[in-house]
Design an enzyme around this catalytic site. Structure first.
Site, PDB file in Angstrom:
ATOM      1  N   HIS A 133       0.808  -1.223   0.000  1.00 44.50           N
ATOM      2  CA  HIS A 133       0.000   0.000   0.000  1.00 44.50           C
ATOM      3  C   HIS A 133       0.842   1.274   0.000  1.00 44.50           C
ATOM      4  CE1 HIS A 133      -3.583  -2.341   0.545  1.00 44.50           C
ATOM      5  NE2 HIS A 133      -3.255  -2.764   1.747  1.00 44.50           N
ATOM      6  N   HIS A 171      -6.621  -7.440   0.641  1.00 46.97           N
ATOM      7  CA  HIS A 171      -6.788  -6.039   0.272  1.00 46.97           C
ATOM      8  C   HIS A 171      -6.070  -5.747  -1.041  1.00 46.97           C
ATOM      9  CE1 HIS A 171      -7.224  -6.353   4.656  1.00 46.97           C
ATOM     10  NE2 HIS A 171      -8.106  -5.386   4.529  1.00 46.97           N
ATOM     11  N   ASP A 252      -4.161 -12.490   5.426  1.00 50.24           N
ATOM     12  CA  ASP A 252      -5.429 -11.973   5.946  1.00 50.24           C
ATOM     13  C   ASP A 252      -6.639 -12.466   5.165  1.00 50.24           C
ATOM     14  OD1 ASP A 252      -4.734 -10.531   3.719  1.00 50.24           O
ATOM     15  OD2 ASP A 252      -4.826  -8.565   4.657  1.00 50.24           O
TER      16      ASP A 252
END
Length: 373
Positions: A133, A171, A252
């Site tokens: 990110h 994500h 995750d």
């Protein structure tokens, strides 16, 4: 035992934390190292200490002003309002903490070393990496630097012109997607939970033929993963004929993680590692997300087994079980700790129905692949 695999680790992860209330307050890399040692899974030469990337190496992607701001924040243990607003430092997601430059610079150094080793034909695991990110001049989503981008750029500078980046974190890899938007040298394939932060990575966000976004629905199960892996991810990678592959293996996406609503077992990640090894001998695997200390430790230890050719025992030996029983987690979900979290590495399979949403996304990716063939 000899293998063509290298594990890159560092003790900085053992003593460093983002703060007691942060999702990354938990031990992760240090537990994987301890488990591998308890299992006697490091043969001579397989474990390497991660170097710390120097600022000059980091500016291959990040701006000099941002690197200076990050170092300044670590030195002063505070940030100015300008650095907070311009660079995303000192926020709830990316707080000030004692090693806020040294820790991500170590992860980046590990991925740069991993890129070099992968170029020589080794299979490399840097579990401290995967911070996907980070942007050139801004931190985001617990990521201060973007080590996947730095590693891929190093491969391109070394003369490669086809690098596949596969990301199975829950994500979307917005920092990587931004860095290689429109690139013909990097094929980015990201599987992530639909309508989950950072709310990017829609299937129509293609950036030409370079990017394949695979947003999957909540409750995404092992059966659906198999469909996507075999009909979308692997054909997209193989069709690119990559000279090297970088896999971000965020933990995750499994059912026990508190920051996603997917329902995978860790078998899916290991299956991906095995499959990608068959496509390219140059494979760099990175960590990423993962916020349940037991599921992260078990998943990433199994990644090392897959890379190094070791068999996973049905039941862990006492020394390894002791490592897992020594973990603590203050979240509510950590109060109910099933026995397999302590005694095994491998999750039970988590099959389920293959829903229309999963079939639709697989079909869309297949249609795009046939168009570009």
């Amino acid at each position: 035992m000899t293998s063509r695999a290298v594990f890159i680790g560092s003790e900085i992860y053992r003593r460093s934390t983002y703060g007691g209330q942060h999702p990354l307050a938990i031990p992760r890399v240090s537990t994987v190292i301890d488990l591998c040692r308890a299992l006697d899974w490091f043969a001579p030469g397989e474990y390497r200490n991660s170097p710390r990337a120097k600022p000059a190496a980091l500016t291959a992607f990040h701006t000099a002003d941002y690197i200076a701001a990050l170092q300044r924040a670590e030195d002063r243990q505070t940030v100015t309002e300008t650095d907070r607003s311009q660079h995303g430092l000192g926020t709830l997601s990316n707080p000030v903490f004692p090693e806020m430059f040294r820790r991500p610079a170590t992860a980046a150094g590990g991925s740069l070393l991993g890129a070099e080793l992968a170029l020589s034909g080794l299979r490399v695991f840097n579990p401290g990496g995967g911070t996907h990110h980070g942007f050139a001049d801004r931190a985001g989503g617990f990521c201060y630097l973007n080590d996947p981008v730095l590693a891929i750029l190093a491969m391109l500078r070394a003369g490669l012109d086809r690098v596949a980046y596969v990301d199975i974190d829950a994500h979307h890899c917005d920092g990587v997607a931004s860095a290689f938007h429109g690139s013909r040298q990097v094929r980015m394939i990201s599987l992530h939970e639909n309508r989950r932060w950072p709310f990017t990575g829609g299937v129509s966000d293609t950036a030409g033929e370079a990017a394949y976004n695979i947003p999957v629905p909540r409750g995404f199960n092992d059966s659906e993963f198999d469909l996507i892996l075999n009909e979308a991810i692997l054909p997209a990678v193989a069709g690119f004929r990559p000279q090297a592959i970088v896999l971000q293996c965020g933990a995750d996406a499994v059912a026990e993680d508190p920051l996603s609503r997917l329902a995978l077992s860790n078998r899916c990640h290991w299956k991906t590692v095995h499959a990608l090894q068959e496509i390219s001998p140059r494979l760099l695997v990175l960590g990423g997300g993962g916020y349940n200390p037991w599921s992260v430790a078990r998943l990433w230890t199994g990644v090392w087994a897959a890379l190094s050719g070791r068999a996973i025992p049905d039941r862990l030996p006492d020394r390894a079980e002791t490592v897992l029983r020594g973990l603590e987690w203050r979240r509510l979900r950590g109060r109910d700790r099933p026995a397999p979290w302590f005694t095994t590495l491998q999750d039970a399979p988590r099959p389920g129905p293959i829903r229309p949403e999963a079939r639709q996304i697989a079909g869309q990716i297949s249609a795009r692949l046939s168009t570009w063939a």
